[in-house]
Design an enzyme around this catalytic site. Structure first.
Site, mmCIF file in Angstrom:
data_model
loop_
_atom_site.group_PDB
_atom_site.id
_atom_site.type_symbol
_atom_site.label_atom_id
_atom_site.label_comp_id
_atom_site.label_asym_id
_atom_site.label_seq_id
_atom_site.Cartn_x
_atom_site.Cartn_y
_atom_site.Cartn_z
ATOM 1 N N ASN A 9 0.779 -1.117 0.075
ATOM 2 C CA ASN A 9 -0.111 -0.147 -0.015
ATOM 3 C C ASN A 9 0.852 1.206 -0.084
ATOM 4 O OD1 ASN A 9 -1.944 1.882 0.301
ATOM 5 N ND2 ASN A 9 -2.099 1.473 2.581
ATOM 6 N N LYS A 11 0.041 4.245 0.013
ATOM 7 C CA LYS A 11 -0.416 5.351 0.343
ATOM 8 C C LYS A 11 -0.108 6.571 -0.635
ATOM 9 C CE LYS A 11 0.345 3.692 4.865
ATOM 10 N NZ LYS A 11 0.180 3.751 6.270
ATOM 11 N N HIS A 94 -9.555 1.402 4.843
ATOM 12 C CA HIS A 94 -8.115 1.522 5.765
ATOM 13 C C HIS A 94 -8.314 2.436 7.002
ATOM 14 C CE1 HIS A 94 -3.852 2.708 6.618
ATOM 15 N NE2 HIS A 94 -3.641 1.574 5.934
ATOM 16 N N GLU A 96 -6.849 5.025 7.977
ATOM 17 C CA GLU A 96 -6.448 6.437 7.642
ATOM 18 C C GLU A 96 -7.429 6.797 7.065
ATOM 19 O OE1 GLU A 96 -2.758 5.756 5.660
ATOM 20 O OE2 GLU A 96 -1.846 5.105 7.404
ATOM 21 N N GLU A 166 -5.622 -4.732 10.774
ATOM 22 C CA GLU A 166 -4.441 -3.666 10.863
ATOM 23 C C GLU A 166 -4.611 -3.141 12.172
ATOM 24 O OE1 GLU A 166 -2.389 -2.706 6.943
ATOM 25 O OE2 GLU A 166 -4.214 -1.359 7.361
ATOM 26 N N GLY A 172 2.623 2.229 10.448
ATOM 27 C CA GLY A 172 3.816 3.088 10.330
ATOM 28 C C GLY A 172 4.327 3.686 11.466
ATOM 29 N N SER A 212 3.600 -2.459 10.339
ATOM 30 C CA SER A 212 5.230 -2.379 10.359
ATOM 31 C C SER A 212 5.726 -3.721 9.825
ATOM 32 C CB SER A 212 5.554 -2.013 11.691
ATOM 33 O OG SER A 212 5.180 -0.692 12.058
HETATM 34 C C1 PEP Z 1 -0.591 0.191 5.844
HETATM 35 O O1 PEP Z 1 -0.462 1.130 5.122
HETATM 36 O O2 PEP Z 1 -1.723 -0.554 5.697
HETATM 37 C C2 PEP Z 1 0.331 -0.018 6.745
HETATM 38 C C3 PEP Z 1 0.312 -1.270 7.619
HETATM 39 O O3 PEP Z 1 1.506 0.502 6.833
HETATM 40 P P1 PEP Z 1 3.028 0.167 7.454
HETATM 41 O O4 PEP Z 1 3.407 -1.221 6.908
HETATM 42 O O5 PEP Z 1 3.974 1.056 7.145
HETATM 43 O O6 PEP Z 1 2.712 -0.081 8.968
#
Ligand code: PEP
Length: 250
Positions: A9, A11, A94, A96, A166, A172, A212
């Site tokens: 992803n 973003k 997501h 976000e 998640e 992040g 992460s």
């Molecule tokens: C994500 O964007 O869904 C995500 C899990 O980000 P990261 O791997 O950077 O934590």
């Protein structure tokens, strides 16, 4: 046997040149779809140029879409627009988008229906905040989000969804859930699906972990019973790192 699915992803990252550099670097080195599904979810402006160069095994996904098929929705992108350019996956709900763009369980559900109506595979994100984890609300949160996202789908459609667990506190932040924590909550999500649709359906649904994930923890995460893949933000941006993720078996 559930086929693993690893999705990057991006973003809101990368220039067009960087997107092109990425696709040329990875397209011929992605593991076969016989062993893993590899997906890159990019910003809208790059989707077509990635699809055109995706190679044999990489698939392209969007990070969001509207649930309506057309109309006066300035700035939005319809599901058919994605399928018409060869996109095959879409990330929905997501955290976000839930936090910053008013995405709700109801809009996520409408988008999941729209995804299936248009031949897209939805990757549905669920997950708790740090406060919710610390107050013991994790299972209740993922239960509500999962049930709401799947509401009204046929059994065949439920079998084809991809769910991404998640935990928001792990996205992040460099703070990964332990493989055991991720497996436990994903196992719980599977039990929620079993409660509603029965064991056969629950055993068919692929549930990813996201938060992460990187080349050093992917193997341990993927070794867990219930973890069927990963949704990866930061570590999916670099071609080398993306390739170590999708080729984690090799
Ligand atoms: C994500 O964007 O869904 C995500 C899990 O980000 P990261 O791997 O950077 O934590």
């Amino acid at each position: 046997m559930r086929k693993p699915i690893i999705a990057g992803n991006w973003k809101m990252n990368k220039t067009r040149d960087e997107a092109l550099q990425f696709i040329y670097a990875v397209k011929d080195h992605v593991a076969s779809t016989d062993v893993v599904e590899s997906v890159v979810c990019a910003p809208f402006p790059y989707l077509r140029c990635l699809v055109k160069r995706q190679g044999a095994f990489l698939r392209v996904g969007a990070q969001n879409m509207h649930f309506k098929s057309a109309g006066a929705y300035t700035g939005e992108v319809a599901p058919e627009m994605l399928t018409s350019i060869g996109v095959s996956y879409v990330v929905l709900g997501h955290s976000e988008r839930r936090e910053m763009f008013n995405e709700t369980d109801e809009t996520v559900n409408k988008k999941v229906h729209a995804a299936f109506e248009n031949g897209l595979t939805p990757i549905i994100c669920v997950g708790e905040s740090l406060e919710q984890r610390e107050t013991g609300a994790t299972n209740a949160v993922v239960d509500t989000q999962t049930v709401a996202a799947l509401e009204g789908l046929t059994v065949e459609q439920v079998k084809r969804v991809v769910i991404a667990y998640e935990p928001i506190w792990a996205i992040g932040t460099g703070r990964t859930a332990t493989a055991e924590q991720a497996n436990e909550t994903i196992g719980y999500i599977r039990s929620v699906i079993e409660r509603a649709y029965g064991r056969e359906v629950a055993e068919a649904v692929r549930i990813q972990y996201g938060g992460s994930v990187n080349p050093s923890n992917i193997k341990e995460l993927m070794a867990q019973e219930h973890i069927d893949g990963a949704l990866v933000g930061g570590a999916s941006l670099d071609p080398k790192s993306f390739l170590s993720l999708v080729n984690y078996q090799g």
